[in-house]
Scaffold this active site. Sequence first.
Site, PDB file in Angstrom:
ATOM      1  N   LYS A 167      20.087 173.866  30.989  1.00  0.00           N
ATOM      2  CA  LYS A 167      19.843 174.104  29.559  1.00  0.00           C
ATOM      3  C   LYS A 167      20.301 175.528  29.180  1.00  0.00           C
ATOM      4  O   LYS A 167      20.832 175.733  28.091  1.00  0.00           O
ATOM      5  CB  LYS A 167      18.356 173.929  29.221  1.00  0.00           C
ATOM      6  CG  LYS A 167      17.851 172.499  29.292  1.00  0.00           C
ATOM      7  CD  LYS A 167      18.452 171.571  28.240  1.00  0.00           C
ATOM      8  CE  LYS A 167      18.026 171.885  26.842  1.00  0.00           C
ATOM      9  NZ  LYS A 167      18.515 170.846  25.872  1.00  0.00           N
ATOM     10  N   TYR A 216      16.893 172.133  35.984  1.00  0.00           N
ATOM     11  CA  TYR A 216      16.876 171.712  34.576  1.00  0.00           C
ATOM     12  C   TYR A 216      17.080 172.925  33.669  1.00  0.00           C
ATOM     13  O   TYR A 216      17.960 172.921  32.782  1.00  0.00           O
ATOM     14  CB  TYR A 216      15.531 171.026  34.245  1.00  0.00           C
ATOM     15  CG  TYR A 216      15.236 170.979  32.756  1.00  0.00           C
ATOM     16  CD1 TYR A 216      15.927 170.116  31.918  1.00  0.00           C
ATOM     17  CD2 TYR A 216      14.269 171.826  32.182  1.00  0.00           C
ATOM     18  CE1 TYR A 216      15.674 170.089  30.539  1.00  0.00           C
ATOM     19  CE2 TYR A 216      14.011 171.802  30.823  1.00  0.00           C
ATOM     20  CZ  TYR A 216      14.714 170.933  30.008  1.00  0.00           C
ATOM     21  OH  TYR A 216      14.463 170.922  28.657  1.00  0.00           O
ATOM     22  N   THR A 265      15.496 175.229  24.914  1.00  0.00           N
ATOM     23  CA  THR A 265      14.096 175.239  25.358  1.00  0.00           C
ATOM     24  C   THR A 265      13.660 176.646  25.755  1.00  0.00           C
ATOM     25  O   THR A 265      14.501 177.476  26.132  1.00  0.00           O
ATOM     26  CB  THR A 265      13.929 174.290  26.563  1.00  0.00           C
ATOM     27  OG1 THR A 265      12.661 174.540  27.188  1.00  0.00           O
ATOM     28  CG2 THR A 265      15.007 174.525  27.627  1.00  0.00           C
ATOM     29  N   ASP A 266      12.353 176.877  25.711  1.00  0.00           N
ATOM     30  CA  ASP A 266      11.841 178.185  26.159  1.00  0.00           C
ATOM     31  C   ASP A 266      12.010 178.368  27.665  1.00  0.00           C
ATOM     32  O   ASP A 266      11.907 179.486  28.167  1.00  0.00           O
ATOM     33  CB  ASP A 266      10.375 178.377  25.728  1.00  0.00           C
ATOM     34  CG  ASP A 266       9.390 177.426  26.402  1.00  0.00           C
ATOM     35  OD1 ASP A 266       9.831 176.491  27.111  1.00  0.00           O
ATOM     36  OD2 ASP A 266       8.173 177.614  26.209  1.00  0.00           O
ATOM     37  N   GLU A 267      12.280 177.275  28.401  1.00  0.00           N
ATOM     38  CA  GLU A 267      12.426 177.407  29.859  1.00  0.00           C
ATOM     39  C   GLU A 267      13.635 178.240  30.244  1.00  0.00           C
ATOM     40  O   GLU A 267      13.744 178.693  31.382  1.00  0.00           O
ATOM     41  CB  GLU A 267      12.508 176.027  30.520  1.00  0.00           C
ATOM     42  CG  GLU A 267      11.227 175.259  30.355  1.00  0.00           C
ATOM     43  CD  GLU A 267      11.017 174.174  31.408  1.00  0.00           C
ATOM     44  OE1 GLU A 267      11.666 174.199  32.464  1.00  0.00           O
ATOM     45  OE2 GLU A 267      10.182 173.302  31.145  1.00  0.00           O
TER      46      GLU A 267
HETATM   47  P1  NAD Z   1      13.746 162.694  26.478  1.00  0.00           P
HETATM   48  O1  NAD Z   1      14.068 162.708  27.947  1.00  0.00           O
HETATM   49  O2  NAD Z   1      12.515 162.020  26.017  1.00  0.00           O
HETATM   50  O3  NAD Z   1      14.977 162.054  25.667  1.00  0.00           O
HETATM   51  C1  NAD Z   1      16.306 162.329  25.967  1.00  0.00           C
HETATM   52  C2  NAD Z   1      17.180 161.304  25.261  1.00  0.00           C
HETATM   53  O4  NAD Z   1      18.565 161.621  25.508  1.00  0.00           O
HETATM   54  C3  NAD Z   1      16.970 159.861  25.758  1.00  0.00           C
HETATM   55  O5  NAD Z   1      16.884 158.963  24.683  1.00  0.00           O
HETATM   56  C4  NAD Z   1      18.226 159.586  26.599  1.00  0.00           C
HETATM   57  O6  NAD Z   1      18.584 158.218  26.614  1.00  0.00           O
HETATM   58  C5  NAD Z   1      19.253 160.441  25.867  1.00  0.00           C
HETATM   59  N1  NAD Z   1      20.380 160.813  26.740  1.00  0.00           N
HETATM   60  C6  NAD Z   1      20.317 161.347  27.985  1.00  0.00           C
HETATM   61  N2  NAD Z   1      21.548 161.528  28.471  1.00  0.00           N
HETATM   62  C7  NAD Z   1      22.422 161.123  27.515  1.00  0.00           C
HETATM   63  C8  NAD Z   1      23.833 161.086  27.413  1.00  0.00           C
HETATM   64  N3  NAD Z   1      24.605 161.502  28.435  1.00  0.00           N
HETATM   65  N4  NAD Z   1      24.407 160.624  26.274  1.00  0.00           N
HETATM   66  C9  NAD Z   1      23.630 160.183  25.234  1.00  0.00           C
HETATM   67  N5  NAD Z   1      22.285 160.181  25.284  1.00  0.00           N
HETATM   68  C10 NAD Z   1      21.673 160.657  26.402  1.00  0.00           C
HETATM   69  O7  NAD Z   1      13.763 164.232  26.056  1.00  0.00           O
HETATM   70  P2  NAD Z   1      12.880 164.986  24.964  1.00  0.00           P
HETATM   71  O8  NAD Z   1      11.631 165.444  25.586  1.00  0.00           O
HETATM   72  O9  NAD Z   1      12.852 164.173  23.737  1.00  0.00           O
HETATM   73  O10 NAD Z   1      13.787 166.291  24.723  1.00  0.00           O
HETATM   74  C11 NAD Z   1      14.807 166.289  23.739  1.00  0.00           C
HETATM   75  C12 NAD Z   1      15.508 167.640  23.754  1.00  0.00           C
HETATM   76  O11 NAD Z   1      14.572 168.679  23.503  1.00  0.00           O
HETATM   77  C13 NAD Z   1      16.156 167.989  25.089  1.00  0.00           C
HETATM   78  O12 NAD Z   1      17.379 168.654  24.826  1.00  0.00           O
HETATM   79  C14 NAD Z   1      15.164 168.935  25.746  1.00  0.00           C
HETATM   80  O13 NAD Z   1      15.801 169.815  26.640  1.00  0.00           O
HETATM   81  C15 NAD Z   1      14.630 169.657  24.532  1.00  0.00           C
HETATM   82  N6  NAD Z   1      13.258 170.197  24.648  1.00  0.00           N
HETATM   83  C16 NAD Z   1      12.253 169.409  25.079  1.00  0.00           C
HETATM   84  C17 NAD Z   1      10.954 169.912  25.137  1.00  0.00           C
HETATM   85  C18 NAD Z   1       9.789 169.060  25.586  1.00  0.00           C
HETATM   86  O14 NAD Z   1       8.695 169.574  25.725  1.00  0.00           O
HETATM   87  N7  NAD Z   1       9.955 167.754  25.789  1.00  0.00           N
HETATM   88  C19 NAD Z   1      10.733 171.248  24.786  1.00  0.00           C
HETATM   89  C20 NAD Z   1      11.803 172.030  24.356  1.00  0.00           C
HETATM   90  C21 NAD Z   1      13.064 171.504  24.291  1.00  0.00           C
HETATM   91  O1  TDX Z   2       2.142 165.454  37.385  1.00  0.00           O
HETATM   92  C1  TDX Z   2       2.234 166.616  36.925  1.00  0.00           C
HETATM   93  N1  TDX Z   2       1.321 167.562  37.311  1.00  0.00           N
HETATM   94  C2  TDX Z   2       1.372 168.855  36.869  1.00  0.00           C
HETATM   95  O2  TDX Z   2       0.547 169.691  37.264  1.00  0.00           O
HETATM   96  C3  TDX Z   2       3.261 166.988  35.984  1.00  0.00           C
HETATM   97  C4  TDX Z   2       4.278 165.965  35.531  1.00  0.00           C
HETATM   98  C5  TDX Z   2       3.282 168.291  35.545  1.00  0.00           C
HETATM   99  N2  TDX Z   2       2.382 169.207  35.980  1.00  0.00           N
HETATM  100  C6  TDX Z   2       2.459 170.586  35.477  1.00  0.00           C
HETATM  101  C7  TDX Z   2       3.812 171.250  35.627  1.00  0.00           C
HETATM  102  C8  TDX Z   2       3.872 172.175  34.434  1.00  0.00           C
HETATM  103  O3  TDX Z   2       3.223 173.394  34.730  1.00  0.00           O
HETATM  104  O4  TDX Z   2       2.248 170.515  34.055  1.00  0.00           O
HETATM  105  C9  TDX Z   2       3.077 171.439  33.356  1.00  0.00           C
HETATM  106  C10 TDX Z   2       3.938 170.672  32.369  1.00  0.00           C
HETATM  107  O5  TDX Z   2       4.851 169.894  33.128  1.00  0.00           O
HETATM  108  P1  TDX Z   2       5.939 168.936  32.424  1.00  0.00           P
HETATM  109  O6  TDX Z   2       5.250 168.028  31.476  1.00  0.00           O
HETATM  110  O7  TDX Z   2       6.787 168.355  33.501  1.00  0.00           O
HETATM  111  O8  TDX Z   2       6.738 169.986  31.526  1.00  0.00           O
HETATM  112  P2  TDX Z   2       7.530 171.327  31.905  1.00  0.00           P
HETATM  113  O9  TDX Z   2       7.974 171.351  33.305  1.00  0.00           O
HETATM  114  O10 TDX Z   2       6.706 172.492  31.420  1.00  0.00           O
HETATM  115  O11 TDX Z   2       8.828 171.163  30.950  1.00  0.00           O
HETATM  116  C11 TDX Z   2       8.669 170.672  29.607  1.00  0.00           C
HETATM  117  O12 TDX Z   2       8.712 171.701  28.660  1.00  0.00           O
HETATM  118  C12 TDX Z   2       9.943 172.300  28.377  1.00  0.00           C
HETATM  119  C13 TDX Z   2       9.715 169.606  29.258  1.00  0.00           C
HETATM  120  O13 TDX Z   2       9.695 168.606  30.245  1.00  0.00           O
HETATM  121  C14 TDX Z   2      11.081 170.205  29.132  1.00  0.00           C
HETATM  122  O14 TDX Z   2      12.025 169.220  28.718  1.00  0.00           O
HETATM  123  C15 TDX Z   2      11.027 171.298  28.105  1.00  0.00           C
HETATM  124  O15 TDX Z   2      12.259 171.946  28.028  1.00  0.00           O
END
Ligand code: NAD
Ligand code: TDX
Length: 341
Positions: A148, A144, A120-122
């Site tokens: 990562k 988190y 992730t970019d985080e």
């Molecule tokens: P999500 O939380 O929606 O899904 C995570 C999945 O992993 C779930 O289905 C969960 O059951 C499974 N899981 C968790 N722990 C596990 C374990 N120990 N063994 C097997 N399965 C397990 O997450 P997402 O938003 O789909 O993110 C997927 C990936 O992309 C993550 O690695 C996250 O860090 C990365 N990512 C997410 C974002 C974003 O904006 N959501 C951005 C960049 C990178």
């Molecule tokens: O209730 C809220 N109010 C609010 O202001 C929530 C849930 C979030 N926020 C803000 C926090 C962040 O600045 O919105 C922005 C986005 O928040 P999230 O949706 O929680 O995402 P973020 O913390 O940016 O992280 C996400 O992007 C990178 C994903 O959850 C990560 O899995 C990914 O790696």
Amino acid sequence: MRILVTGGAGFIGSNFIRQMLAEHPEHEVLNLDSLTYAGNLENLQGLETEPRYAFVRGDICDQDLLKGLTFDAIIHFAAESHVDRSILDSSPFLQTNITGTKNLLELARARRCRMLHVSTDEVYGSIAEGQFTEMSPLSPNSPYAASKASSDLFARAYHETYGVDVVITRCSNNYGPYQFPEKLIPLMIANALAGKSLPVYGDGKNVRDWIHVADHCRAVALAFHKGRAGEVYNIGGRNEQQNIGIIRMILETISERLGSDREALMGLITYVTDRPGHDRRYAIDPLKTESELGWKPLVGFEEGIASTVDWYLANRAWWGRILSGEYMTYYETQYRQRLGS
Ligand code: NAD
Ligand code: TDX
């Protein structure tokens, strides 16, 4: 090729599996997911009868289970993914994101296969001006992000030390269908539709680079097929947005679609105490991915937000079952049905 996809029942993983099966008839997918609170097999409804798809319920921390799986490559999405949860308790983040990833790297090492690690970019932390490139140092701020960054560095180390064929992608904030309603965009849509307050952390001016999940999935597939071993690829939408601007956009769309009172919707916006250690701005440069992999995002943000609002409007039952907790029994119900009981 039979690809082990971890975390395929989550938001991005489920979108990825659908896209991969549709666009790559040469591949099979084995979805390994432990079905945590974020995993929902309903996200993959319809694939049960697809001969190129199989599901195994299991934990990436279970090494014995991993050893019994048959596959040719790994694409690793499974993670604890929510920053706010990591602030409350980081233990599952260490376990899944670090130990689980290390187990998969060991597996890739033993099988001599490619592993794409979804980072992730985080991991770069916050940036006041400019953009992070793949060469920028990692400076994670939330538990988190620290977990990562750790898994990201383990992936790098396994390439350097053991020559494992690892590719790492670092993507910005995703949005789109099947996102769990704890993340900003689906939470705001669900709350607005229920007439509940919309909690905005701090001043609402934190900036994220948003990308539609379909664009992220295409980039992951390209990095998997064409990425060079040991390389990192930033995947970003070149689309920086302040949180408050996105929330207003969502409310405008809802008001337009449902003919509901715009001012009443805007009145739901509630500024709340800031997230501890809240990163101010994320910005990454996706030039390497664009030029080397021939990728560019296809979904514009306005169009993407509109279609996402439409998806949540059309799929109230899906997120309704999540809010009620009913979705947790989906796997058991389906399993019993298959057994005919
Ligand atoms: P999500 O939380 O929606 O899904 C995570 C999945 O992993 C779930 O289905 C969960 O059951 C499974 N899981 C968790 N722990 C596990 C374990 N120990 N063994 C097997 N399965 C397990 O997450 P997402 O938003 O789909 O993110 C997927 C990936 O992309 C993550 O690695 C996250 O860090 C990365 N990512 C997410 C974002 C974003 O904006 N959501 C951005 C960049 C990178
Ligand atoms: O209730 C809220 N109010 C609010 O202001 C929530 C849930 C979030 N926020 C803000 C926090 C962040 O600045 O919105 C922005 C986005 O928040 P999230 O949706 O929680 O995402 P973020 O913390 O940016 O992280 C996400 O992007 C990178 C994903 O959850 C990560 O899995 C990914 O790696």
